[in-house]
Motif scaffolding. Structure first.
Motif, mmCIF file in Angstrom:
data_model
loop_
_atom_site.group_PDB
_atom_site.id
_atom_site.type_symbol
_atom_site.label_atom_id
_atom_site.label_comp_id
_atom_site.label_asym_id
_atom_site.label_seq_id
_atom_site.Cartn_x
_atom_site.Cartn_y
_atom_site.Cartn_z
ATOM 1 N N THR A 1 -1.850 9.638 1.436
ATOM 2 C CA THR A 1 -1.712 8.667 2.529
ATOM 3 C C THR A 1 -0.565 7.700 2.234
ATOM 4 N N VAL A 2 -0.489 7.267 0.959
ATOM 5 C CA VAL A 2 0.612 6.380 0.581
ATOM 6 C C VAL A 2 1.947 7.115 0.757
ATOM 7 N N LEU A 3 1.967 8.395 0.368
ATOM 8 C CA LEU A 3 3.208 9.169 0.488
ATOM 9 C C LEU A 3 3.589 9.353 1.962
ATOM 10 N N ALA A 4 2.596 9.654 2.798
ATOM 11 C CA ALA A 4 2.881 9.908 4.205
ATOM 12 C C ALA A 4 3.296 8.625 4.916
ATOM 13 N N THR A 5 2.696 7.512 4.542
ATOM 14 C CA THR A 5 2.910 6.279 5.282
ATOM 15 C C THR A 5 4.058 5.448 4.715
ATOM 16 N N ARG A 6 4.089 5.327 3.385
ATOM 17 C CA ARG A 6 5.035 4.419 2.751
ATOM 18 C C ARG A 6 6.064 5.133 1.884
ATOM 19 N N ASP A 7 6.039 6.427 1.838
ATOM 20 C CA ASP A 7 6.933 7.187 0.980
ATOM 21 C C ASP A 7 6.883 6.697 -0.473
ATOM 22 N N GLY A 8 5.673 6.412 -0.957
ATOM 23 C CA GLY A 8 5.499 6.016 -2.356
ATOM 24 C C GLY A 8 4.685 7.075 -3.076
ATOM 25 N N LEU A 9 4.547 6.932 -4.411
ATOM 26 C CA LEU A 9 3.699 7.819 -5.216
ATOM 27 C C LEU A 9 4.075 9.293 -5.081
ATOM 28 N N ARG A 10 5.393 9.584 -5.071
ATOM 29 C CA ARG A 10 5.798 10.983 -4.879
ATOM 30 C C ARG A 10 5.319 11.895 -6.012
ATOM 31 N N THR A 11 5.735 11.588 -7.239
ATOM 32 C CA THR A 11 5.380 12.475 -8.355
ATOM 33 C C THR A 11 3.872 12.478 -8.589
ATOM 34 N N TRP A 12 3.266 11.293 -8.416
ATOM 35 C CA TRP A 12 1.828 11.184 -8.672
ATOM 36 C C TRP A 12 1.038 12.065 -7.713
ATOM 37 N N THR A 13 1.466 12.101 -6.445
ATOM 38 C CA THR A 13 0.773 12.935 -5.469
ATOM 39 C C THR A 13 0.887 14.418 -5.850
ATOM 40 N N ILE A 14 2.084 14.811 -6.261
ATOM 41 C CA ILE A 14 2.273 16.200 -6.677
ATOM 42 C C ILE A 14 1.378 16.514 -7.878
ATOM 43 N N MET A 15 1.368 15.561 -8.823
ATOM 44 C CA MET A 15 0.534 15.730 -10.021
ATOM 45 C C MET A 15 -0.927 15.926 -9.633
ATOM 46 N N LEU A 16 -1.400 15.078 -8.722
ATOM 47 C CA LEU A 16 -2.809 15.155 -8.315
ATOM 48 C C LEU A 16 -3.124 16.471 -7.614
ATOM 49 N N ALA B 1 13.250 11.672 -6.639
ATOM 50 C CA ALA B 1 13.542 10.238 -6.674
ATOM 51 C C ALA B 1 12.239 9.459 -6.616
ATOM 52 N N GLU B 2 12.220 8.304 -7.309
ATOM 53 C CA GLU B 2 11.030 7.473 -7.253
ATOM 54 C C GLU B 2 10.823 6.966 -5.841
ATOM 55 N N GLY B 3 9.579 6.820 -5.445
ATOM 56 C CA GLY B 3 9.279 6.324 -4.107
ATOM 57 C C GLY B 3 9.392 4.804 -4.046
ATOM 58 N N ASN B 4 8.967 4.240 -2.922
ATOM 59 C CA ASN B 4 9.012 2.794 -2.747
ATOM 60 C C ASN B 4 8.064 2.086 -3.697
ATOM 61 N N ARG B 5 8.464 0.867 -4.114
ATOM 62 C CA ARG B 5 7.598 0.072 -4.992
ATOM 63 C C ARG B 5 6.741 -0.893 -4.173
ATOM 64 N N PHE B 6 5.852 -1.596 -4.856
ATOM 65 C CA PHE B 6 4.939 -2.483 -4.136
ATOM 66 C C PHE B 6 4.439 -3.560 -5.085
ATOM 67 N N GLU B 7 3.753 -4.572 -4.510
ATOM 68 C CA GLU B 7 3.249 -5.675 -5.335
ATOM 69 C C GLU B 7 1.784 -5.467 -5.714
ATOM 70 N N LEU B 8 1.334 -6.325 -6.649
ATOM 71 C CA LEU B 8 -0.026 -6.149 -7.178
ATOM 72 C C LEU B 8 -1.078 -6.322 -6.083
ATOM 73 N N VAL B 9 -0.911 -7.348 -5.235
ATOM 74 C CA VAL B 9 -1.866 -7.522 -4.149
ATOM 75 C C VAL B 9 -1.278 -6.854 -2.907
ATOM 76 N N SER B 10 -1.602 -5.576 -2.763
ATOM 77 C CA SER B 10 -1.105 -4.829 -1.615
ATOM 78 C C SER B 10 -1.987 -3.613 -1.463
ATOM 79 N N ARG B 11 -1.933 -3.002 -0.301
ATOM 80 C CA ARG B 11 -2.800 -1.850 -0.112
ATOM 81 C C ARG B 11 -2.390 -0.696 -1.036
ATOM 82 N N GLU B 12 -1.071 -0.562 -1.264
ATOM 83 C CA GLU B 12 -0.628 0.482 -2.187
ATOM 84 C C GLU B 12 -1.263 0.298 -3.565
ATOM 85 N N ALA B 13 -1.239 -0.961 -4.030
ATOM 86 C CA ALA B 13 -1.771 -1.226 -5.376
ATOM 87 C C ALA B 13 -3.252 -0.883 -5.430
#
Lengths: 131, 648, 176
Positions: free
Chosen positions: B262-277, B336-348
């Protein structure tokens, strides 16, 4: 009157498994003791059917162990003392709660390491925002 | 003839899978795009052929053709029809054929309906799918041929009576379909690694497969747990048994994957982690299959024990998993690494949720496998069971619950902690109320059940918060899905905690007309009678039960079933469901003269465990429907780019 | 840490897992639960007479300085039937075999001994598995060797066969 003990003795010899119905399958009357006994039985592995705790096994020997546990608990023994007694007979295999000792430490260390390593990886992704 | 036809179809299907793989590899390495157009039809033909093979196996079981070894070993002509059919996959060979059949159908579905993915990624995905299928075809054809003939057998050996249960007839197919769905997600991940196409489009193409697989795994685990609860006859619903753990591990990985995609689809984050999972989730499905099929671990549910086959599956496991992990290690560095985010955020919140789920997975994996490892190192035999898993995974689950409460109330990228606490206020109030109620009326309950009940209250209220102040009719279907699934988690946790905290148990020895009590009920034995069943003999206790307050008595009849083929006695618990719990009664096996053993449980809110599971699956289904509908709608309108979801 | 190295980490972990599986496959699938009482004094138990005309078995019987075999068996146990001839042979060689029958009753035992022979000097009827648990025995048949000082020096799990004969006789000190 003399007939009664004679009948009783005859029953003992002939009546098949006289141990059929007792503390193996019947609760202790004190609910607190019964709860202690149950908690222990849930964590003792049946040595016959092997996959199940003795609290959920139909094997005869599991019943024997349940009886023994209820008797000991009713006599005032601490559950851990009864567990130690059974481990003394059958080894660590018989308890579903692994003893903490050097050989079993990885059970706790591996998840802890995973948590730390994962936390470190996550922390690298957080905080610095790319504009 | 049917068996020979089935075997021929299986060989042809395997050939098609090989062709599919070779074609795909040729196109990807040499760029011969003209060949690429043939891959999709080949995938469809492969699915058709393997379906024919499976249909043939069902046919020989239905006809009770005892000249087929598998039928003779696992079926019986006197068995009810539903179990003859279910007998097809109630054994090792049949279940493996079912596995590969579902895999073939999944491949055909990708070939026919997947249109958002880049053409080369789709091709790579189908090739990966073919490679997986090929391994299983080899396994079937060389090590577990389901169509082997035998002569001189007139009657079959029968199916394990414990497995003769309508629920269980459909349990393995559900789990297998879930595993196969994970294999589709895995193929997508491998395809994307090969073509370096990891991004939101890829994530959106993969997501329905993850969701679908996850729904099936959820249903499978929930149904399996209820099956164990009512058939084993001791009131337990989860034993931390290796076979149960084998189904839980892919579910944990799939749950993490579902959230990271969901993070990858919505925010283009967690690319490698999603593949890993995705790789991890499929690995866990394979590990699960291996653990169940090799008999490497002692289990209540062990059906097929064959080390030789275990070795073969281990070989497959090694090729796929180490292959995928190596591909990951080589290729992931170039993503490439995806987008970053802050500690208090839905991504985090989602990332930490992923972390905790993965650590729980590690706990289950360690607890399941460490005894095995220790024994091979120094011969020590230890057991790891419920006390370990509950004490280690329990606290992690509570943290997970709190994240689950807070996550959906957070904004993407960054949020203000104060605002979050404001949004959480009603949920925290609900938790505090629950704590006070339990302190006042709960009696003595353990630490973990207490925390579980409080967490359930927090999550229960927080989970519906995303719908507040929204026009309910306009809230997207997948938001409803998320809310429902999260609410289901609260319901399920409440059930588990309530069962642990408030269950009343009484095991008694009674004669006819004697009365014993359990919880608020008085149970009287009216009599015990014997009668014949379809393919077993029934011993049945007739009990009259009255609730102390209301008084109107009702009857319940726990039974023992004595089977002759094979010789075995099973327990049929009598269960009566009330709005606030279940009364669970079983008849013990040792009757002694006129005394009968009864095991009685009053389990307050125990049904919430499976109700919650059903809600989670339903939420997943709504979400899936919402995503698919939106994708179709979008394709018809205009190819949209950018965030799909508005911040909550 | 190097990102490349981190990416190879899952590969390494999975490889380790697969090696563990391979090792696990060579473990015996049938778990044999060995008694922890081997090397320890025979625990206290007293099993009353199992059949009329033959004494029961108790710890006290093992304290007279003579090594003995203690055979845990049952009339309902199929392998136990196969074991009886070998126990007879051991007896013929001078071994004394004390029986403890578990989850059994006198009627069935009487029939079992009449059909298969009786190699036992004493047979105790174990009530409620007390002796069995005291011995740390997990199933039938199992044979313990108790030395003259009343210590358990060996446990044989499963049917006693020709291959075990010499070893058992040597432990009893009755080599012929």
């Amino acid at each position: 009157m003399r007939l009664v003990p004679l009948l009783f003795a005859a029953m003992l010899v002939c009546a098949g498994p006289v141990y059929g119905q007792d503390l193996a399958d019947v609760s202790l009357s004190d609910p607190r003791q019964e709860a202690e006994a149950l908690a222990l039985m849930d964590s003792i592995r049946c040595v016959v059917c092997q996959g199940q705790p003795i609290s959920g096994s139909n094997a005869d020997l599991a019943g024997d162990m349940r009886r023994l546990i209820r008797e000991r608990i009713a006599a005032g023994d601490k559950p851990e003392a009864v567990r130690a007694m059974l481990v003394g007979k059958y080894g660590d295999w018989v308890t579903f709660r692994p003893q903490v000792k050097p050989a079993t430490l990885p059970l706790w260390l591996v998840p802890l390491l995973a948590l730390l390593a994962g936390g470190w990886l996550v922390s690298r992704r957080i905080g610095r925002r790319r504009s | 003839m049917i068996a020979e036809a089935g075997l021929a179809a299986l060989w042809l299907a395997a050939t098609m899978a090989l062709l599919q793989l070779v074609l795909g590899a040729l196109v990807l390495s040499r760029g011969q795009t003209s060949l690429g157009r043939a891959v999709a039809p080949v995938a469809v033909i492969q699915a058709a052929l393997v379906s024919i093979a499976f249909a043939c196996l069902v046919a020989v079981f239905v006809r009770s053709d005892m000249s087929v070894l598998l039928v003779a070993a696992n079926s019986h002509s006197a068995k009810p029809m539903i179990y003859k059919i279910a007998g097809t996959w109630g054994n090792h060979e049949g279940s493996m054929l079912l596995w590969v059949t579902i895999l073939g159908l999944a491949g055909a579905t990708i070939a026919l309906f997947e249109r958002t993915l880049r053409a080369d990624t789709k091709l790579a995905t189908l090739s990966a799918q073919a490679a997986i299928a090929l391994g299983f075809y080899a396994f079937l054809l060389f090590a577990s041929n389901p169509f082997t003939r035998i002569s001189g057998v007139i009657e079959g050996a029968g199916l394990n009576p414990l497995l003769q249960d309508p629920g269980l007839a459909f349990h393995p197919p559900t789990l297998y379909a879930g595993y196969v769905g994970m294999s589709a997600a895995f193929s997508f991940a491998v395809g994307a690694l090969i073509t370096r196409d990891v991004g939101p489009t890829f994530a959106r193409a993969m997501r329905p497969w993850i969701l679908g697989a996850w729904i099936l795994l959820t249903i499978g685990i929930t149904a399996g747990s209820y099956w164990a609860y009512y058939t084993l006859g001791w009131g337990g619903w989860w034993f931390w048994d290796p076979v149960e753990n084998a189904s839980l591990m892919p579910w944990l990985a799939a749950t993490a994957l579902l959230h990271s995609v969901t993070v990858l689809a919505t925010r283009d984050g967690l690319r490698t982690w999603t593949i890993m999972l995705a790789v991890l989730a499929f690995s866990m499905s394979m590990v699960g299959t291996f653990l169940v099929r090799s008999g490497i671990l002692t289990s209540v549910h062990s059906f097929a024990v064959d080390p030789q086959r275990g070795l073969f599956i281990l070989g497959l496991l090694t090729v796929y998993i180490t292959g995928a992990m190596a591909l990951f290690a080589i290729r992931a560095g170039t993503i490439a690494e995806g987008n970053r985010f802050e500690l208090v955020s839905r991504e985090a919140a989602l990332v930490i949720n992923n972390l905790i789920l993965t650590v729980v997975l590690v706990v289950v994996l360690a607890g399941t496998l460490y005894p095995l490892i220790l024994e091979s190192i120094n011969g020590d035999k230890i057991s790891v069971g419920a006390p370990y898993f509950n004490s280690v995974a329990g606290p992690l689950a509570v943290v997970l619950m709190l994240l689950l409460a807070a996550g959906p109330l957070m904004r993407w990228r960054s949020d203000r902690p104060r605002a979050l606490i404001d949004r959480m206020a009603p949920a925290l109030f609900a938790g505090a109320t629950m704590l006070l109620l339990l302190a006042a009326f709960g009696g003595t309950i353990g630490y973990l059940p207490l925390v579980g009940l409080v967490a359930a209250a927090v999550v229960g209220v927080a989970s519906i918060a995303p719908l507040w102040k929204r026009d309910l009719k306009r809230a997207p279907l997948f938001t409803w899905g998320m809310v429902l699934a999260h609410f289901g988690c609260a319901v399920s946790i409440a059930g588990m905690a309530s069962d642990a905290a408030f269950t009343k148990e009484n095991m008694v020895s009674v004669a006819v007309n004697e009365t014993r009590e359990v919880g608020p009920f008085a149970v009287t034995l009216l009599g015990v009678r014997e009668r014949p069943g379809p393919n077993y003999q029934i011993l049945e206790a007739v009990l009259s039960i009255s609730k102390s307050a209301t008084g109107a008595p009702f009857q319940m009849t726990p039974q023992l079933h004595a089977f002759t083929q094979p010789q075995m006695t099973t327990n049929q618990a009598a269960i009566k469901t009330f709005w606030n719990g279940q009364l669970y009664l079983t008849l013990g096996e040792n009757s002694d003269g006129d005394k009968f053993l009864l095991r009685m449980w009053w389990k307050p809110f125990v049904t919430f465990i499976w109700l919650g599971g059903a809600l989670i699956a339903l939420g997943g289904a709504l979400s899936l429907l919402g995503r698919v509908r939106r994708d179709i709608w979008k394709k018809q309108a205009a190819p949209a780019i950018g965030p799909v979801e508005a911040p909550a | 840490m190097n990102r490349k190295l981190v990416l190879w980490l899952p590969f390494a972990l999975m490889a380790a897992l697969l090696i563990a599986f391979l090792a696990g496959l060579s473990n015996s699938p049938e778990k044999v639960i060995v008694s922890q009482m081997v090397g320890q004094p025979l625990p206290e138990f007293a099993a009353g007479p199992a059949i009329t005309g033959q004494a029961g078995a108790a710890t006290a019987d093992f304290r007279d300085g003579k090594p003995r075999l203690l055979n845990v068996f049952a009339s309902w146990c199929v392998p136990c039937v196969a074991e009886i001839p070998m126990l007879m042979e051991l007896k013929a060689n001078g071994a004394e075999v004390v029986g403890v029958a578990v989850h059994d009753n006198s009627t069935d035992l009487g029939r079992f001994l009449a059909e298969n022979g009786n190699p036992y000097s004493r047979i105790g009827l174990d009530q409620g598995g007390r002796a069995q648990i005291a011995l740390g025995s997990a199933g039938v048949p199992e044979t313990f060797v108790v030395d003259g000082t009343g210590k358990i020096i060996y446990q044989h799990i499963g049917v006693v066969t020709e291959a075990d004969k010499a070893k058992l006789l040597a432990m009893l000190g009755v080599t012929k």
